[in-house]
Design a protein around this motif. Structure first.
Motif, mmCIF file in Angstrom:
data_model
loop_
_atom_site.group_PDB
_atom_site.id
_atom_site.type_symbol
_atom_site.label_atom_id
_atom_site.label_comp_id
_atom_site.label_asym_id
_atom_site.label_seq_id
_atom_site.Cartn_x
_atom_site.Cartn_y
_atom_site.Cartn_z
ATOM 1 N N ARG A 1 0.847 -1.195 0.000
ATOM 2 C CA ARG A 1 0.000 0.000 0.000
ATOM 3 C C ARG A 1 0.886 1.251 0.000
ATOM 4 N NH1 ARG A 1 -4.045 1.571 4.914
ATOM 5 N NH2 ARG A 1 -2.050 1.464 6.019
ATOM 6 N N HIS A 2 0.492 2.234 -0.820
ATOM 7 C CA HIS A 2 1.208 3.504 -0.905
ATOM 8 C C HIS A 2 0.254 4.626 -0.494
ATOM 9 C CE1 HIS A 2 4.540 1.679 -3.251
ATOM 10 N NE2 HIS A 2 3.578 0.908 -3.728
ATOM 11 N N LEU A 3 0.726 5.498 0.401
ATOM 12 C CA LEU A 3 -0.065 6.633 0.862
ATOM 13 C C LEU A 3 0.728 7.919 0.654
ATOM 14 C CD1 LEU A 3 -1.437 5.323 4.290
ATOM 15 C CD2 LEU A 3 -2.849 6.035 2.370
ATOM 16 N N VAL A 4 0.089 8.921 0.066
ATOM 17 C CA VAL A 4 0.668 10.256 -0.035
ATOM 18 C C VAL A 4 -0.298 11.211 0.654
ATOM 19 C CG1 VAL A 4 1.436 12.104 -1.548
ATOM 20 C CG2 VAL A 4 1.861 9.724 -2.184
ATOM 21 N N ARG A 5 0.217 11.987 1.609
ATOM 22 C CA ARG A 5 -0.646 12.888 2.378
ATOM 23 C C ARG A 5 -0.059 14.289 2.386
ATOM 24 N NH1 ARG A 5 -1.308 8.408 7.024
ATOM 25 N NH2 ARG A 5 -3.405 7.663 6.543
ATOM 26 N N VAL A 6 -0.943 15.259 2.265
ATOM 27 C CA VAL A 6 -0.622 16.664 2.495
ATOM 28 C C VAL A 6 -1.558 17.143 3.586
ATOM 29 C CG1 VAL A 6 -0.481 18.966 1.509
ATOM 30 C CG2 VAL A 6 0.089 16.977 0.092
ATOM 31 N N GLN A 7 -0.976 17.553 4.709
ATOM 32 C CA GLN A 7 -1.803 17.857 5.891
ATOM 33 C C GLN A 7 -1.412 19.200 6.482
ATOM 34 O OE1 GLN A 7 -2.897 14.583 8.616
ATOM 35 N NE2 GLN A 7 -1.760 15.717 10.179
#
Length: 336
Positions: free
Chosen positions: A325-331
């Protein structure tokens, strides 16, 4: 009464003080699973206010925090502290349990968008009960001993066989490392090492097919937090042993996390690597870039920050899906 973007709303009479704060996360995320679809969404995963303060010349402290994000409002924390001395503080109510350093650290003070895979699996969560804490030999030693009802904040089943016991002790060398994953935001010259030892024991009655069994859980943890100027490092390891339980008989987890300010109090780089062995082994690797901001000459620190993070998991223990699984987050975090 006063208000500021880094102090919140403050009422101070000299003998008593009340503060009102709030914070929220605004997150855009892309999640993809090998052989599956890519999901892109925008959410507000955290939206909280909290009230804290002290009365009786700072002898009695209190804290209350509800969560408004999600499907329903939840009361996360509600407790009072009586500070007899530096060596003895007594807390009563519902609070974050002291087993894991990462879980003690408030969400506002994280470097990455979440606490991560390992803490999600081994953190003991919030609970209701009483805790005694304090510092000994100045600030060289710290201890926490909690007796709680052994349930999460949403568990109203009442099927608990005995209260849970949770302990944690710290040994501190140099300056105590604060429960802040970016200590150089607030400390002028941070240098120190803190080593912690945690343990917990709980028993819980459960019913399966009309039969009642008693699940026993033993937990142990060791953590270290080090800071030196713009660099900070954290390492935690966990062991859980389960008896008469549907869980794995033995489970292990560990992670290490590093952060480095490349621009003092403005730009931080780092990453985290974690591993969980709970039946199948799952690994997690993360990298982040955190940007902090100023208002004139004032550093806003955790009160206004943006985090860009990438995370790779070699499976999902919650769903049982072991595809990558790959996750990219901008928070973005707003905290007053």
């Amino acid at each position: 009464m006063s208000f500021g973007p880094t102090t919140g709303l403050v009422f101070d009479t000299g003998t008593s003080r009340i503060e009102l704060h709030g914070y929220a996360w605004f997150r855009a995320q892309s999640e993809s699973v090998v052989g599956g679809e890519t999901d892109v969404d925008a959410t507000v995963p955290v939206g909280r206010v909290f009230v804290t303060g002290s009365v009786l010349n700072s002898k009695l402290h209190f804290f209350a925090q509800p969560e408004f994000a999600g499907d329903e409002v939840k009361l996360l924390d509600l407790f009072a502290d009586w500070r007899f001395s530096d060596a003895v503080h007594v807390r009563v109510g519902q609070f974050r349990t002291p087993y894991s350093r990462a879980f003690i650290t408030p969400l506002t003070n994280l470097e990455l968008p979440t606490r991560g895979l390992v803490i999600d699996r081994f953190g003991l969560g919030r609970d209701t009960g009483a805790m005694v804490s304090g510092d000994l030999a100045g600030t060289r030693f710290h201890y926490d001993v909690a007796l709680v009802n052994g349930a999460t904040i949403n568990d109203t089943s009442g099927e608990r066989d005995a209260p849970a016991v949770i302990v944690r002790n710290e040994i501190r060398f140099g300056e105590p490392v604060p429960y802040d994953q970016a200590p150089s935001l607030t400390l002028d010259d941070p240098h120190g090492l803190t080593i912690g030892f945690g343990g917990a024991y709980s028993r819980k009655a459960s019913k399966t097919s009309g039969n009642t069994t008693t699940e026993e859980l033993w937990n142990a943890a060791i953590d270290a937090a080090w800071m030196h100027g713009p660099v900070s490092l954290r390492v935690e390891t966990f062991l859980r042993s389960a008896h008469n339980s549907p869980r794995e008989a033995n489970a292990f987890g560990a992670y290490s996390q590093l952060g480095v300010f490349v621009l003092p109090r403005l730009l931080e780089l780092g990453g985290r690597a974690g591993w969980v062995s709970e039946g199948p082994d799952v690994e997690s690797y993360e990298a982040f870039l955190a940007a902090y901001f100023r208002e004139g000459s004032r550093t806003l620190g955790h009160h206004l920050k943006m985090i860009v993070g990438y995370r790779f998991d070699s499976g999902d223990l919650v769903s049982g899906n072991l595809r990558d699984r790959h996750l990219v987050r901008v928070q973005t975090q707003l905290f007053f």
